[in-house]
Design a protein around this motif. Structure first.
Motif, mmCIF file in Angstrom:
data_model
loop_
_atom_site.group_PDB
_atom_site.id
_atom_site.type_symbol
_atom_site.label_atom_id
_atom_site.label_comp_id
_atom_site.label_asym_id
_atom_site.label_seq_id
_atom_site.Cartn_x
_atom_site.Cartn_y
_atom_site.Cartn_z
ATOM 1 N N ASN A 191 2.382 12.137 7.404
ATOM 2 C CA ASN A 191 2.411 11.304 6.179
ATOM 3 C C ASN A 191 1.183 10.402 6.044
ATOM 4 O O ASN A 191 1.181 9.471 5.243
ATOM 5 C CB ASN A 191 3.733 10.532 6.046
ATOM 6 N N GLY A 192 0.136 10.682 6.808
ATOM 7 C CA GLY A 192 -1.145 10.011 6.557
ATOM 8 C C GLY A 192 -1.316 8.688 7.260
ATOM 9 O O GLY A 192 -1.867 7.738 6.686
ATOM 10 N N ALA A 193 -0.871 8.612 8.533
ATOM 11 C CA ALA A 193 -1.084 7.389 9.314
ATOM 12 C C ALA A 193 -2.573 7.011 9.295
ATOM 13 O O ALA A 193 -3.457 7.876 9.234
ATOM 14 C CB ALA A 193 -0.612 7.604 10.750
ATOM 15 N N THR A 194 -2.833 5.737 9.405
ATOM 16 C CA THR A 194 -4.199 5.190 9.299
ATOM 17 C C THR A 194 -5.124 5.749 10.387
ATOM 18 O O THR A 194 -4.742 5.837 11.553
ATOM 19 C CB THR A 194 -4.135 3.653 9.451
ATOM 20 N N VAL B 295 0.865 -1.189 0.000
ATOM 21 C CA VAL B 295 0.000 0.000 0.000
ATOM 22 C C VAL B 295 0.898 1.234 0.000
ATOM 23 O O VAL B 295 1.714 1.402 0.906
ATOM 24 C CB VAL B 295 -0.897 0.026 1.260
ATOM 25 N N ILE B 296 0.737 2.068 -1.010
ATOM 26 C CA ILE B 296 1.541 3.294 -1.075
ATOM 27 C C ILE B 296 0.625 4.492 -0.903
ATOM 28 O O ILE B 296 -0.275 4.718 -1.729
ATOM 29 C CB ILE B 296 2.272 3.381 -2.438
ATOM 30 N N ASN B 297 0.833 5.218 0.196
ATOM 31 C CA ASN B 297 0.093 6.466 0.381
ATOM 32 C C ASN B 297 0.933 7.545 -0.317
ATOM 33 O O ASN B 297 2.014 7.907 0.159
ATOM 34 C CB ASN B 297 -0.075 6.748 1.884
ATOM 35 N N ARG C 22 0.814 14.602 3.700
ATOM 36 C CA ARG C 22 1.155 16.001 3.401
ATOM 37 C C ARG C 22 2.655 16.203 3.206
ATOM 38 O O ARG C 22 3.117 17.322 3.108
ATOM 39 C CB ARG C 22 0.661 16.901 4.548
ATOM 40 N N THR C 23 3.410 15.106 3.174
ATOM 41 C CA THR C 23 4.867 15.211 2.996
ATOM 42 C C THR C 23 5.211 14.966 1.520
ATOM 43 O O THR C 23 4.376 14.465 0.754
ATOM 44 C CB THR C 23 5.606 14.171 3.869
ATOM 45 N N PRO C 24 6.462 15.250 1.137
ATOM 46 C CA PRO C 24 6.850 14.996 -0.261
ATOM 47 C C PRO C 24 7.304 13.547 -0.500
ATOM 48 O O PRO C 24 7.779 13.225 -1.596
ATOM 49 C CB PRO C 24 8.027 15.972 -0.471
ATOM 50 N N VAL C 25 7.151 12.671 0.510
ATOM 51 C CA VAL C 25 7.688 11.298 0.397
ATOM 52 C C VAL C 25 6.541 10.285 0.496
ATOM 53 O O VAL C 25 5.707 10.389 1.401
ATOM 54 C CB VAL C 25 8.699 11.046 1.555
ATOM 55 N N PRO C 26 6.506 9.269 -0.392
ATOM 56 C CA PRO C 26 5.451 8.246 -0.267
ATOM 57 C C PRO C 26 5.572 7.503 1.066
ATOM 58 O O PRO C 26 6.673 7.324 1.583
ATOM 59 C CB PRO C 26 5.736 7.282 -1.427
ATOM 60 N N ARG C 27 4.448 7.076 1.614
ATOM 61 C CA ARG C 27 4.444 6.274 2.860
ATOM 62 C C ARG C 27 4.024 4.849 2.516
ATOM 63 O O ARG C 27 2.942 4.617 2.016
ATOM 64 C CB ARG C 27 3.461 6.913 3.849
ATOM 65 N N ARG C 28 4.927 3.888 2.771
ATOM 66 C CA ARG C 28 4.709 2.518 2.299
ATOM 67 C C ARG C 28 4.307 1.565 3.437
ATOM 68 O O ARG C 28 4.787 1.692 4.560
ATOM 69 C CB ARG C 28 5.989 1.994 1.638
ATOM 70 N N ALA C 29 3.450 0.611 3.090
ATOM 71 C CA ALA C 29 3.013 -0.387 4.073
ATOM 72 C C ALA C 29 2.721 -1.690 3.332
ATOM 73 O O ALA C 29 2.584 -1.706 2.103
ATOM 74 C CB ALA C 29 1.757 0.097 4.793
ATOM 75 N N VAL C 30 2.641 -2.768 4.097
ATOM 76 C CA VAL C 30 2.260 -4.065 3.513
ATOM 77 C C VAL C 30 1.113 -4.613 4.346
ATOM 78 O O VAL C 30 1.272 -4.869 5.546
ATOM 79 C CB VAL C 30 3.446 -5.061 3.516
ATOM 80 N N ASN C 31 -0.045 -4.762 3.713
ATOM 81 C CA ASN C 31 -1.228 -5.240 4.418
ATOM 82 C C ASN C 31 -1.383 -6.747 4.209
ATOM 83 O O ASN C 31 -1.457 -7.218 3.075
ATOM 84 C CB ASN C 31 -2.475 -4.512 3.888
#
Ligand SMILES: O=C(O)CCC(=O)C(=O)O
Length: 275
Positions: A161-164, A117-119, A211-220
């Motif tokens: 960075n858009g935490a869940t 999952v890429i935010n 709201r940051t310039p960096v993607p936030r990555r996760a693995v669901n």
């Protein structure tokens, strides 16, 4: 009575919590979500990060690239990333997460999905940035969980960075709550990299704005009772020879294929009864 309670009265029973898994289970049962450390060191986290980027590139190239995926809103998701970089399978096999899934769902669990999952950065939206359940379209309540999500934080999850966001305890309520409840009760689950945000799959949750310039990555990673179908038929996708390990075959759904005829059903019964 278990445990010592100070400054209380009329309490004779208490939830026994001895370790981080017990604590996560208590929180999942009551609130529908929990945070637990995956137990990985810096070297392992760096390897997962590299594996994720490799799987992302390989999966998207195989699918035809961004121009193919963007029209179907799939460009911020990596479906079954461990199929493209096997190092990511470890994230679905984490012993703490497997114990939580086993204790909450019961004896037998199947991996229904593993999704990267890429935010995306800079206020862009993505396909998880809307309230949903991970068993979507279901307005039911289960007395015990049928499905558990373990969202691995490959990057730190922050408010920026858009935490869940989660709506606590909504796994116990059939309907989506009112606007007032959402406004008052939504909680943003911030977490260090290397943690899992574990959800009862029936809790309402959403990704938030990065709201940051960096993607936030996760693995669901989603674990389900074998009565639920997988998002992608993993045995068909991975092929018969992906693994000989009986526990892994079970988890990946090799033993729950739906018989395609009465003859296949009878053969399955014969196999079971004859051991
Ligand atoms: O990206 C997030 O913060 C949430 C991910 C999510 O909702 C999901 O994968 O179901």
């Amino acid at each position: 009575m278990t445990g010592h309670i100070t400054q209380s009265y009329g309490i004779r029973e208490r939830v026994p919590v001895e370790n981080p898994v017990d604590a996560a289970i208590e929180s999942l049962r009551t609130l529908g979500y929990a945070l637990i450390d995956g137990g990985y060191d810096e070297t392992e986290l760096a390897a997962f990060s590299q594996a994720f980027d490799a799987a992302h590139a390989a999966a998207h190239a195989a699918a035809g690239g961004r121009e193919t995926l963007e029209p179907i809103d799939e460009h911020n998701t990596v479906r079954v990333p461990f199929a493209y970089d096997r190092r990511l399978l470890a994230l679905a096999l984490n012993p703490r997460i497997r114990e939580i899934a086993a204790r909450l769902i019961g004896g037998y669990q199947v991996l229904s999905q593993q999704n990267g999952v890429i935010n995306p950065p800079d206020f862009q939206t993505y396909n998880q940035a809307a309230w949903h359940r991970d068993l979507p379209y279901q307005h039911v309540v289960f007395s015990r969980p049928l499905a558990i999500n373990a969202l691995f934080c490959l990057d730190e999850f922050t408010t920026d960075n858009g935490a869940t966001l989660v709506l606590p305890a909504t796994h116990k309520q059939e309907e989506f709550p009112s606007e007032q409840f959402v406004g008052r009760c939504a909680i943003q689950v911030t977490a260090p990299r290397g943690c899992y945000i574990v959800l009862d799959s029936m809790i309402f949750h959403t990704g938030a704005t990065n709201r940051t310039p960096v993607p936030r990555r996760a693995v669901n990673n989603v674990y389900v009772s074998p009565i639920l179908r997988q998002q992608i038929d993993l045995p068909a996708f991975l092929g018969e020879h992906f693994t000989d390990d009986p526990d892994l075959r079970r988890l990946l759904g090799y033993e729950v294929a739906t018989p395609r005829s009465d003859a296949e059903y009878f053969a399955e019964r014969r196999r079971k009864l004859q051991g």
